[in-house]
Enzyme design. Structure first.
Site, PDB file in Angstrom:
ATOM      1  N   ASP A  36     -10.023  -3.324  -5.633  1.00 27.11           N
ATOM      2  CA  ASP A  36      -9.241  -2.277  -4.977  1.00 27.11           C
ATOM      3  C   ASP A  36      -9.197  -1.083  -5.908  1.00 27.11           C
ATOM      4  O   ASP A  36      -8.847  -1.227  -7.093  1.00 27.11           O
ATOM      5  CB  ASP A  36      -7.828  -2.811  -4.713  1.00 27.11           C
ATOM      6  N   HIS A  66      -8.013  -4.708  -1.029  1.00 17.93           N
ATOM      7  CA  HIS A  66      -6.844  -4.040  -0.463  1.00 17.93           C
ATOM      8  C   HIS A  66      -6.610  -4.531   0.973  1.00 17.93           C
ATOM      9  O   HIS A  66      -7.552  -4.731   1.733  1.00 17.93           O
ATOM     10  CB  HIS A  66      -7.081  -2.528  -0.456  1.00 17.93           C
ATOM     11  N   SER A  84       0.832  -1.199   0.000  1.00 22.02           N
ATOM     12  CA  SER A  84       0.000   0.000   0.000  1.00 22.02           C
ATOM     13  C   SER A  84       0.872   1.257   0.000  1.00 22.02           C
ATOM     14  O   SER A  84       1.683   1.444  -0.903  1.00 22.02           O
ATOM     15  CB  SER A  84      -0.950  -0.050   1.197  1.00 22.02           C
TER      16      SER A  84
END
Length: 293
Positions: free
Chosen positions: A232, A262, A140
């Protein structure tokens, strides 16, 4: 659409960890909620694994495993606002155990108390404190910082490889994933604006290190293994960056994980899909580390 019952259970458990009034909470409260949620999924460290907390380049780090000639640098996710050495402790411990490589988790400064570029400055400081080859891994926001590290060292010593797990790289908001997954579980498109505001304030973002997809030149960077989650909003950032790297004659493997949202690394013990993805990440780390340096 997610139909996998293991993934649906992971999403339900994650969402249940947050109070109903979590929206609009302070950064301190969000960190507390996030850490408590991560605790639900945290596994024990492998027995006998040495672990030590100390500073590298002035940055708090957690070091896993015995000393090795090649190491792994891990940069945690959390939108630059939440997360830290504890939230990703088990992931880093498992990487060190599975690869046999010393793994260094970077406790970079968080927003909004510390605005950009404090985060990448900390990652670069750790990189310069290491005099050995390393593979850089991030998830991320941490994946964006891993990519930014490679960009910052363009024309200099590069990591052996960069592994970017569901990265947010400053992609175009008209990319399909931003609309198709606008209300995706665990990360919505609207959430990205909140993280951006915390990191940069309300002004424009001009630094290409903050948005690697906006960099004018991505040549000469480390070989990349990019993993995206299909459900995502950031999915298309990964594929767009893979295209940019290939166009610059870079080496890149792109892997998109169907039905996964995610943040799915936390599901690796409970979801077969997430487990297979984590094993592929481990294999990619080992593959980059085995190359001549």
């Amino acid at each position: 659409m997610i139909t996998d019952p293991q993934v649906l259970d992971f999403i339900a458990r994650t969402e249940a960890a947050y109070p109903p009034d979590a929206n609009g909470a302070s950064a301190a409260d969000n960190r507390r909620f996030y850490d408590a949620m991560c605790d639900l999924f945290r596994g024990p460290r492998p027995p006998g694994l040495p672990v030590e907390d100390r500073r590298l380049g002035g940055v708090p780090c957690r070091i896993y495993g015995k000393d090795t000639r090649i190491c792994v640098i891990y940069v945690h996710g959390g939108g630059y606002v939440v997360g830290g050495l504890d939230s990703h402790d088990d992931i880093c411990a498992e990487i060190a155990d599975a690869t046999g490589l010393r793994t260094i988790s970077v406790g970079y400064r968080l927003a909004p108390e510390h605005r950009w570029p404090a985060q990448i400055e900390d990652v670069i400081a750790v990189w310069h404190a290491l005099s050995r080859p390393a593979v850089v891994v991030g998830d991320s926001a941490g994946a964006a910082l891993a990519a930014a590290l490679c960009l910052s060292q363009q024309g200099q010593r590069q990591p052996l490889g960069q592994i970017l797990i569901y990265p947010g790289l400053g992609g175009r908001r008209d990319a399909p994933s931003y609309t198709e997954n606008a209300e995706a579980p665990l990360l919505r498109t609207a959430d990205l604006d909140d993280y951006k505001s915390a990191l940069h304030g309300e002004g424009p973002v001009d630094d290409p290190l903050a948005q690697p997809l906006r960099a004018s030149d991505v040549s000469g960077l480390s070989p990349a293994f990019i993993v995206t989650a299909d459900v995502d909003p950031l999915r298309d950032d990964g594929s767009a960056y893979a295209e940019r790297l290939r166009a610059a004659a870079g080496e890149v493997i792109l892997r998109n994980e169907r039905q996964l949202p995610h943040g799915y690394l936390r599901a690796r013990r409970d979801s077969d899909r997430a487990r297979r993805s984590f094993h592929a990440i481990i294999a990619a780390i080992a593959g980059f580390a085995s190359r001549p340096s």
